[in-house]
Each structure stands twice: as structure tokens, then as C-alpha cells.
Design a protein around this motif. Structure first.
Motif, PDB file in Angstrom:
ATOM      1  N   THR A 186      44.718  38.868  41.594  1.00 36.20           N
ATOM      2  CA  THR A 186      44.681  38.005  42.752  1.00 36.20           C
ATOM      3  C   THR A 186      43.120  38.735  42.564  1.00 36.20           C
ATOM      4  OG1 THR A 186      44.308  39.052  45.407  1.00 36.20           O
ATOM      5  CG2 THR A 186      44.319  41.088  44.045  1.00 36.20           C
TER       6      THR A 186
ATOM      7  N   THR B 269      56.446  48.853  46.725  1.00 39.09           N
ATOM      8  CA  THR B 269      54.977  48.326  47.442  1.00 39.09           C
ATOM      9  C   THR B 269      54.452  49.615  46.596  1.00 39.09           C
ATOM     10  OG1 THR B 269      55.608  47.160  49.246  1.00 39.09           O
ATOM     11  CG2 THR B 269      52.991  47.309  48.590  1.00 39.09           C
TER      12      THR B 269
ATOM     13  N   GLN C 159      53.588  40.623  42.595  1.00 36.05           N
ATOM     14  CA  GLN C 159      53.661  39.745  44.037  1.00 36.05           C
ATOM     15  C   GLN C 159      52.046  40.515  44.123  1.00 36.05           C
ATOM     16  OE1 GLN C 159      53.212  36.440  43.952  1.00 36.05           O
ATOM     17  NE2 GLN C 159      51.518  36.672  44.276  1.00 36.05           N
ATOM     18  N   ALA C 160      51.120  40.467  43.871  1.00 41.19           N
ATOM     19  CA  ALA C 160      50.154  41.088  44.058  1.00 41.19           C
ATOM     20  C   ALA C 160      48.653  39.553  45.154  1.00 41.19           C
ATOM     21  CB  ALA C 160      48.834  41.428  43.235  1.00 41.19           C
ATOM     22  N   SER C 161      48.305  40.899  45.972  1.00 43.07           N
ATOM     23  CA  SER C 161      47.852  40.047  47.572  1.00 43.07           C
ATOM     24  C   SER C 161      47.118  40.825  48.017  1.00 43.07           C
ATOM     25  CB  SER C 161      48.766  39.476  48.723  1.00 43.07           C
ATOM     26  OG  SER C 161      49.007  40.553  49.313  1.00 43.07           O
ATOM     27  N   GLY C 162      45.763  40.508  48.826  1.00 40.51           N
ATOM     28  CA  GLY C 162      44.414  41.171  48.802  1.00 40.51           C
ATOM     29  C   GLY C 162      43.173  41.313  49.001  1.00 40.51           C
TER      30      GLY C 162
ATOM     31  N   LEU D 107      44.475  46.097  48.470  1.00 41.09           N
ATOM     32  CA  LEU D 107      45.159  45.555  47.767  1.00 41.09           C
ATOM     33  C   LEU D 107      46.909  45.729  47.460  1.00 41.09           C
ATOM     34  CD1 LEU D 107      43.447  44.408  44.082  1.00 41.09           C
ATOM     35  CD2 LEU D 107      42.980  43.402  46.558  1.00 41.09           C
ATOM     36  N   SER D 108      47.603  44.862  47.933  1.00 42.47           N
ATOM     37  CA  SER D 108      49.315  45.252  47.537  1.00 42.47           C
ATOM     38  C   SER D 108      49.578  44.640  46.879  1.00 42.47           C
ATOM     39  CB  SER D 108      49.186  45.047  49.078  1.00 42.47           C
ATOM     40  OG  SER D 108      48.867  45.695  50.700  1.00 42.47           O
ATOM     41  N   CYS D 109      50.980  44.953  45.498  1.00 38.76           N
ATOM     42  CA  CYS D 109      51.720  44.479  45.265  1.00 38.76           C
ATOM     43  C   CYS D 109      53.707  45.235  45.552  1.00 38.76           C
ATOM     44  CB  CYS D 109      50.884  45.003  43.744  1.00 38.76           C
ATOM     45  SG  CYS D 109      52.453  44.675  42.204  1.00 38.76           S
TER      46      CYS D 109
ATOM     47  N   LYS E  52      50.498  37.978  38.991  1.00 37.06           N
ATOM     48  CA  LYS E  52      49.609  37.067  39.001  1.00 37.06           C
ATOM     49  C   LYS E  52      48.805  38.390  39.569  1.00 37.06           C
ATOM     50  CE  LYS E  52      52.045  33.196  38.344  1.00 37.06           C
ATOM     51  NZ  LYS E  52      52.570  31.708  39.531  1.00 37.06           N
TER      52      LYS E  52
ATOM     53  N   TYR F 225      50.098  50.168  46.725  1.00 41.17           N
ATOM     54  CA  TYR F 225      48.520  49.409  47.193  1.00 41.17           C
ATOM     55  C   TYR F 225      47.085  50.033  46.414  1.00 41.17           C
ATOM     56  CZ  TYR F 225      51.751  49.280  51.325  1.00 41.17           C
ATOM     57  OH  TYR F 225      52.599  48.674  52.262  1.00 41.17           O
TER      58      TYR F 225
END
Length: 124
Positions: A118, A76, A3-6, A18-20, A116, A78
Motif C-alpha cells: 500500500t 489483523t 491484504q494491506a490497506s490504509g 495501516l492495516s493488514c 501486496k 496494524y
């Protein structure tokens, strides 16, 4: 699962991290990677890091601007992105590649799991 975000909207010259987060597999036995795909372009490898974090690779276009790191205690990876350019605009995907012998190496040709994406948008 990854799950990626940022991602987000940033002005040229700005920064994003970005983080995953990985789950459902032994994260510290996997190399982790970041890819990106810009509109109308093929997906390209951006950066990767070995399972222990001792080995990293970067695409020429992001060297000296992006830094990949990982925290296995948090499952995680980054991607710190500095000096963003308009051409960095893309959907960024994290991925993982099994390294059962824990060699602490990575390459963009071996991927077992995809997350997915980001979206990163850099305004000029």
C-alpha cells in the motif's frame, strides 16, 4: 494471503494507520512484519511483532513515531504512523513468518508470506 490497506497522501507531520488482514493460515501462529520500499531504494524492515504481540521491533528511523500492534481475533496487524516525514514515502508491505513454537518473537530475516503493498506518500 495478506491484504494491506490504509495508505494514502498525507502532509508531513500527519498520521496514517495501516492495516493488514491475514487469511488462509493460522494468524496467531505467525509473527507479522511491515517492510517498505522507497523509489530507488532497497526494501527495508520497518517493524515486526511476535505472534502474541508481546515482542516488537522497530527500525531506528521510525522508533518513537510508529507503533505496531495486532488483533488476533481479527487476524489483523496494524501500523500506526505518527509524525510522518517526507522520507517515509514508500510502498509498505505486510508479511508473516511462521512461529510454530509460538515463541512470540520476530525478526526481519524470516518471511513466509508477503502481501501486496500500500502506497504512503508524505508531502513536504
Amino acid at each position: 494471503q495478506l491484504q494491506a490497506s490504509g495508505g494514502g497522501l498525507v502532509q508531513a507531520g500527519g498520521s496514517l494507520r495501516l492495516s493488514c488482514v491475514g487469511s488462509g493460515f493460522r494468524f496467531d501462529s505467525y509473527a507479522t512484519l511491515w517492510f517498505r520500499q522507497a523509489p530507488g531504494k532497497e526494501r527495508e524492515g520497518v517493524s515486526c511483532i511476535g505472534n502474541e504481540g508481546g515482542h516488537t521491533q522497530y527500525a531506528e528511523s521510525v522508533k518513537a513515531r510508529f507503533t505496531i500492534s495486532r488483533d488476533n481475533a481479527k487476524n489483523t496487524v496494524y501500523l500506526q504512523m505518527n509524525g510522518l516525514k517526507f522520507e517515509d514515502t514508500a510502498i509498505y508491505y505486510c508479511a508473516a513468518a511462521a512461529d510454530p513454537f509460538r515463541t512470540d518473537h520476530c525478526n526481519f530475516n524470516d518471511v513466509d508470506y508477503w502481501g501486496k503493498g500500500t502506497l504512503v506518500t508524505v508531502s513536504s
